[in-house]
Design a protein around this motif. Structure first.
Motif, mmCIF file in Angstrom:
data_model
loop_
_atom_site.group_PDB
_atom_site.id
_atom_site.type_symbol
_atom_site.label_atom_id
_atom_site.label_comp_id
_atom_site.label_asym_id
_atom_site.label_seq_id
_atom_site.Cartn_x
_atom_site.Cartn_y
_atom_site.Cartn_z
ATOM 1 N N ASP A 75 0.820 -1.209 0.000
ATOM 2 C CA ASP A 75 0.000 0.000 0.000
ATOM 3 C C ASP A 75 0.855 1.261 0.000
ATOM 4 O O ASP A 75 0.444 2.285 0.515
ATOM 5 N N HIS A 76 2.048 1.166 -0.578
ATOM 6 C CA HIS A 76 2.865 2.372 -0.754
ATOM 7 C C HIS A 76 2.099 3.326 -1.657
ATOM 8 O O HIS A 76 1.614 2.938 -2.710
ATOM 9 N N PRO A 77 1.981 4.600 -1.260
ATOM 10 C CA PRO A 77 1.122 5.509 -2.023
ATOM 11 C C PRO A 77 1.581 5.731 -3.468
ATOM 12 O O PRO A 77 0.767 5.987 -4.335
ATOM 13 N N SER A 78 2.904 5.615 -3.717
ATOM 14 C CA SER A 78 3.349 5.870 -5.093
ATOM 15 C C SER A 78 3.189 4.655 -5.982
ATOM 16 O O SER A 78 3.505 4.711 -7.154
ATOM 17 N N LEU A 79 2.720 3.554 -5.412
ATOM 18 C CA LEU A 79 2.678 2.347 -6.222
ATOM 19 C C LEU A 79 1.435 2.280 -7.084
ATOM 20 O O LEU A 79 1.448 1.784 -8.190
ATOM 21 N N SER A 80 0.339 2.776 -6.537
ATOM 22 C CA SER A 80 -0.899 2.668 -7.306
ATOM 23 C C SER A 80 -1.062 3.908 -8.155
ATOM 24 O O SER A 80 -1.199 5.017 -7.647
ATOM 25 N N TYR A 81 -0.976 3.724 -9.465
ATOM 26 C CA TYR A 81 -1.132 4.861 -10.357
ATOM 27 C C TYR A 81 -2.599 5.024 -10.692
ATOM 28 O O TYR A 81 -3.332 4.049 -10.831
ATOM 29 N N ASP A 82 -3.040 6.262 -10.885
ATOM 30 C CA ASP A 82 -4.381 6.483 -11.410
ATOM 31 C C ASP A 82 -4.345 6.176 -12.898
ATOM 32 O O ASP A 82 -3.462 6.636 -13.608
ATOM 33 N N VAL A 83 -5.320 5.405 -13.352
ATOM 34 C CA VAL A 83 -5.312 5.030 -14.762
ATOM 35 C C VAL A 83 -6.224 5.964 -15.529
ATOM 36 O O VAL A 83 -7.387 6.128 -15.175
ATOM 37 N N VAL A 84 -5.684 6.562 -16.566
ATOM 38 C CA VAL A 84 -6.457 7.463 -17.404
ATOM 39 C C VAL A 84 -6.787 6.718 -18.685
ATOM 40 O O VAL A 84 -5.890 6.306 -19.411
#
Lengths: 494, 516
Positions: A96-105
């Motif tokens: 759950d590192h915050p930079s790991l989950s990218y928002d997908v556009v």
């Protein structure tokens, strides 16, 4: 001749030299030498003998090596090699590192953006002039695709120079009213390759503390002495320059070959404010320092015709030694360019690493940039309109509960920071993230946190939300966004 | 097509790599040539200083004449006096697709190469032996590029944000999945520029307290990435396993210099194909060493991905090495895929770490959508996923072209460096005058070649470098060979003293896997 026998020097040496001066025959020298040998006192001969033996011994003994005693045996080496355990190649990253989950556009990142499936109004992409979605730009890119394909398959030196590149360079030079321009295929690599091309080990660079990461990498690659001055503080810079001047007086020979540079940004990406260019120019001529100006955020934004901060202040562009900008913000393409006088820019064609050792910009992206420049030249009103909208957003976001707006009123990429920090960066980031998630996607306004590499930045900026103003945003959109943000702020930051 | 017999699962023997030495007189003449040009350089500098010769160089501004000079005179000696005379052989502008044939723009100089003028004319249909177009994906066929055009219409060309902020498009994730499948690894991450892939990710993987063992002939991007990381760099002799092993033993047993603390990590950096030499890395031996000494391996497959291997998967496939044995697989999309950008692939932990800590993910704009689509379609073509055998056909054509071209050049008597499998063919020319004469002469005959000299190569080993492509037909290659033969005789470039037979070796055919 006999007086020399009692001389303290080894008698036969001085005897021999004396005989050279006398210019006697060879046989005379030998007879005299043997005679002197018999008549010398015993202690003298013994002393000479010991000295000769000592010299011979020193000549043939092994040289003393400092590490002689540290040489390891083969067995010890094997043991050490067995025992050694390296660290894992990468440290584990928690799921759950915050930079790991990218928002997908999905879909184009233009004015209406679809993030994680929800449609929002885009307040996060650097699409200042709205050219990302422009039909003319797309048509030109398609025409270029039909002719050239996609890639260039080579660096500029080896058949990677296309007529499109030459045209883009001359158009950029014309637009900025400089002699020459040089283009790079990646925005980040532009200033990061330009700085080390001029500044080498032993040179001195004065740079603002709020300089962006690509400038920092350029500085690191150059191996010069870096001196940071406080953000936009001309007195601090003058103090550093005076100190350097004193150093130069002490050592004028070294000072004659030490180059000095000041690196600043037009509009800073980290603090959204402007550099005081006229004062910098005064310092330049007073202390004989060259100026490199990074204009990624101000190119296509400031100035009557969009030429950036030099036009904004009415400064002669030849006074700035090098202007560097990327084409990924206002110009809505990919890549970057440097412009200035030929004397300065031409050097990068052989020493800019990102230029010589990397494939050139794909022609369709260059064609898109040319068309964007056409649009910018045809209609200079868009810059005024953009600045009006920036002002609108700036005034509207003042007084948001719990958040303070950082930046000047004509900057298109502003920062919203917490008024009062909770003390730890992680909890600050968490609060801001909650605000961003409140606002989008449910309320339909796309915002993003400003991202940094926490361990690598020299002067890490405070956590903030990026608010980007583009020319496509209508008054209603701005109204909606501002009210959403204010609602979110009051809900989250009670 | 009948299926040929493969050499089983045993590790493939690397083909002969040859680096023939030229006769002594060649080295002497080369030094002599450089000496004469240097003397003339000094003479010219003197004439310019005295005012007898016009100085064409751009000058500093009047207002800044009392600033510290931006360039030291001796730094630019080589550029002013040697490079300027011959620089018409580089930066040649083209006005067409960089395919197997291209159109060069005619360029003349009125003042001995100080300035150039485009006449407006074009040299049509010159044969392109310089562009990195190994599988021929630099094409503008409307059918092949249909999806790329669609994506351009849909997305535009820019992205406007970084991967971690709002620039992560669905199409990027699709590409990364595909690259991981192609390379047979767990996952991968892509970046917008191949050079930046190295310079921005090596600092994220290693830092102070680590050791980097880098091959002598590594590319500038690897060296820059290693320098920026802050780790200690030691260079081992090119492809020399003894040198590497010795260094590993020394390093591990004595630890960090001065403090003798144990190293945190040791990273061995090598390339798949070295583009200046045409040599292949000795992968099985390096993997064995790395396992024995617990080091990590970083493999840069910029030139080898797509270009070698029976199905184009690069040196791991060529040498039958398990891809998971290579810790970090890096490559670029510029050469074999006709696009731009780079990737890093490997275990999931590695890629997850890079997603959160790579400089590129945080600060650099994401890859352009049409470029991403071009890579996707090229990769699908190579893998056969688009339902055709086009990909395999191209890979075989490239291997065939490589074999043929190299064999014929050796027969003619040129000195060629490198492995017989590598599509990069360096031909040694040695003397500076001949290098330039060769390039100009080939241009007259409508063949575009790339020549490289000092400082990219050692001072006595200037060379011409041919890059073969699957799109080159036999006729084109024969034309090039014919002209090479003539120019070789004319300029006395056939230095080889070894004899090569003209009939192909029967043993070679056994390793050739024919169509599906």
């Amino acid at each position: 001749m006999f007086m020399l026998l009692t001389h303290s020097q080894p008698c036969f040496f001085s005897f021999y030299t004396n005989n050279i001066n006398m210019a006697s025959g060879q046989q005379w020298v030998l007879v005299e030498m043997v005679q002197a040998f018999y008549e010398a006192p015993a202690y003298h001969l013994i002393l000479e003998g010991i000295l000769i033996l000592w010299i011979i011994r020193l000549l043939f003994s092994k040289t003393y090596k400092l590490h002689e005693t540290y040489r390891l045996t083969e067995k010890e080496k094997e043991d050490l090699i067995e025992e050694w355990q390296p660290e894992p190649l990468v440290p584990p990253v928690s799921k759950d590192h915050p930079s790991l989950s990218y928002d997908v556009v999905t879909g184009p990142p233009s004015h209406n953006i679809i993030i994680n499936g929800k449609e929002c109004i885009n307040f996060a992409s650097f699409n200042f002039l709205g050219l990302l979605d422009n039909e003319r730009v797309k048509q030109k890119a398609l025409a270029s695709l039909k002719k050239y394909g996609v890639g260039t398959c080579g660096p500029r030196g080896f058949y990677g120079t296309f007529d499109v590149h030459l045209e883009l360079e001359s158009r950029l030079a014309n637009f900025m009213k400089t002699e020459e321009a040089i283009i790079y295929s990646y925005g980040f690599a532009t200033i990061a390759s330009a700085i080390p091309a001029y500044s080498k080990r032993g040179d001195i660079i004065f740079v603002d503390e709020a300089a962006c990461f690509s400038i920092q990498k350029g500085l690191q690659a150059s191996r010069s002495f870096i001196k940071y001055f406080k953000h936009n503080d001309m007195e601090d810079l003058e103090r550093l320059l005076k100190e350097q001047e004193l150093e130069d007086h002490k050592n004028p020979r070294k000072a004659r070959v030490t180059r000095k540079f000041i690196v600043v940004e037009g509009l800073y990406i980290n603090t959204a404010d402007i550099c005081p260019l006229p004062e910098l120019l005064k310092l330049k001529y007073k202390y004989k320092v060259r100026i490199f100006l990074e204009e990624s955020m101000s190119f296509g934004v400031l100035g009557e015709h969009g030429r950036g901060v030099t036009e904004h202040f009415g400064v002669n562009i030849d006074d700035i030694d090098l202007i560097s900008a990327n084409m990924e913000n206002a110009v809505a393409s990919i890549g970057g360019f440097c412009c200035g006088r030929s004397f300065v820019i031409d050097h990068q064609r052989l020493s800019g690493q990102g230029y010589c050792f990397s494939a050139s910009l794909p022609p369709m992206l260059a064609a898109a940039a040319i068309e964007a420049l056409n649009i910018m030249e045809e209609d200079p009103d868009i810059f005024t309109v953009l600045r009006e909208k920036c002002k609108h957003v700036y005034t509207a976001l003042q007084g948001t509960p719990g958040l303070k707006l950082v930046g000047v009123q004509f900057a298109p990429a502003l920062h919203l920071q917490l008024e009062r920090s909770s003390g730890s960066r992680d909890s600050d980031m968490q609060l801001l993230r909650t605000i961003v998630e409140y606002v989008s996607p449910t309320r339909g306004v796309a915002l993003t946190l400003a991202r940094y590499l926490e361990k690598e930045e020299r002067f890490l900026p405070s956590p903030s939300i990026r608010v980007v103003v583009t020319i496509e945003q209508t008054d209603q959109d701005i109204q909606k966004a501002v009210s959403c943000i204010q609602e979110a702020a009051s809900a989250v930051l009670k | 097509a009948t299926s040929g017999c493969r050499t089983g699962v045993a590790s493939r023997q690397p083909r002969q790599e040859s680096f023939e030495q030229a006769p002594m007189y060649v080295a002497v003449m080369t030094y002599l040539g450089f000496g004469i040009v240097t003397l003339f350089g000094y003479l010219r500098d003197f004439l310019r200083a005295v005012g007898l010769e016009k100085c064409h160089l751009a000058q500093e501004r009047e207002e800044q004449k009392d600033f510290v000079p931006l360039y030291q005179d001796f730094e630019n000696f080589y550029t002013r006096n040697l490079y300027m005379r011959v620089r018409d052989n580089w930066n040649r502008p083209i006005c067409s697709l960089p395919g197997p044939v291209f159109d060069l723009m005619e360029r003349v100089s009125d003042d001995y190469n100080w300035t150039f003028r485009l006449t407006g004319g074009t040299i049509h249909n010159a044969i392109n032996m310089g562009s990195y177009n190994y599988l021929g994906f630099a094409e503008n066929n409307a059918d092949f590029l249909k999806t790329v055009a669609d994506k351009t219409r849909q997305y535009g060309v820019g992205v406007g944000s970084t991967r971690q902020e709002i620039g992560n498009l669905g199409i990027h994730e699709e590409l990364e999945q595909l690259v991981a499948n192609f390379l047979r690894v767990e996952s991968s991450m892509t970046f917008g520029m191949g050079f930046a892939t190295n310079s921005m990710n090596i600092p994220a993987l290693v830092g102070k307290g680590c050791l980097i063992l880098s091959d002598e002939l590594n590319h500038t991007s690897l060296i820059l990435g290693a320098r920026l990381s802050g780790a200690l760099i030691r260079v081992f002799k090119h492809n020399n396993m003894h040198s590497l092993e010795k260094m590993l033993r020394e390093a591990i047993s004595s630890g960090q210099p001065r403090t003798h603390r144990p190293w945190k990590k040791i990273l061995i950096m090598v390339e798949g194909i070295y583009s200046m030499e045409g040599s292949l890395v000795r992968l099985p031996e390096i993997v064995a060493l790395k396992k024995k000494y617990k080091a990590y391996l970083y493999l840069d497959e910029a030139h080898s991905i797509g270009a070698v291997g029976p199905t184009g998967r690069g040196v791991t496939e060529l040498f039958n090495v398990n891809p998971s044995d290579v810790d970090v697989m890096m490559g670029t999309f510029t050469k074999s895929f006709g696009a731009a950008g780079g990737y890093i692939a490997g275990k999931k932990e590695l890629v997850d770490y890079l997603r959160s800590h790579s400089h590129s993910a945080v600060y650099a704009t994401a890859m352009s959508p049409p470029v991403t689509e071009q890579i996707i379609r090229a990769m699908k073509c190579i893998m056969g996923k688009d339902g055709s055998t086009e990909g395999i056909r191209r890979i075989h054509k490239l291997a065939e072209n490589t074999r043929y071209f190299r064999a014929r050049l050796k027969e003619m008597g040129f000195i060629i460096y490198g492995n017989d499998d590598s599509p990069v063919v360096p031909i040694l020319l040695y003397m500076p005058g001949k290098v330039v004469a060769f390039a100009r002469e080939m241009l007259e005959r409508k063949i575009g070649v790339v020549v490289v000299g000092f400082p990219a190569t050692p001072i006595t080993e200037a060379r011409a470098r041919f890059c073969l492509s699957a799109a080159h037909t036999k006729a084109m290659l024969n034309q090039v060979l014919h002209h090479m033969n003539e120019v070789g005789d004319h300029l006395c470039l056939k230095f080889s003293r070894l004899k090569y037979s003209s009939c192909p070796n029967l043993h070679d055919e056994k390793d050739f896997e024919l169509g599906s």
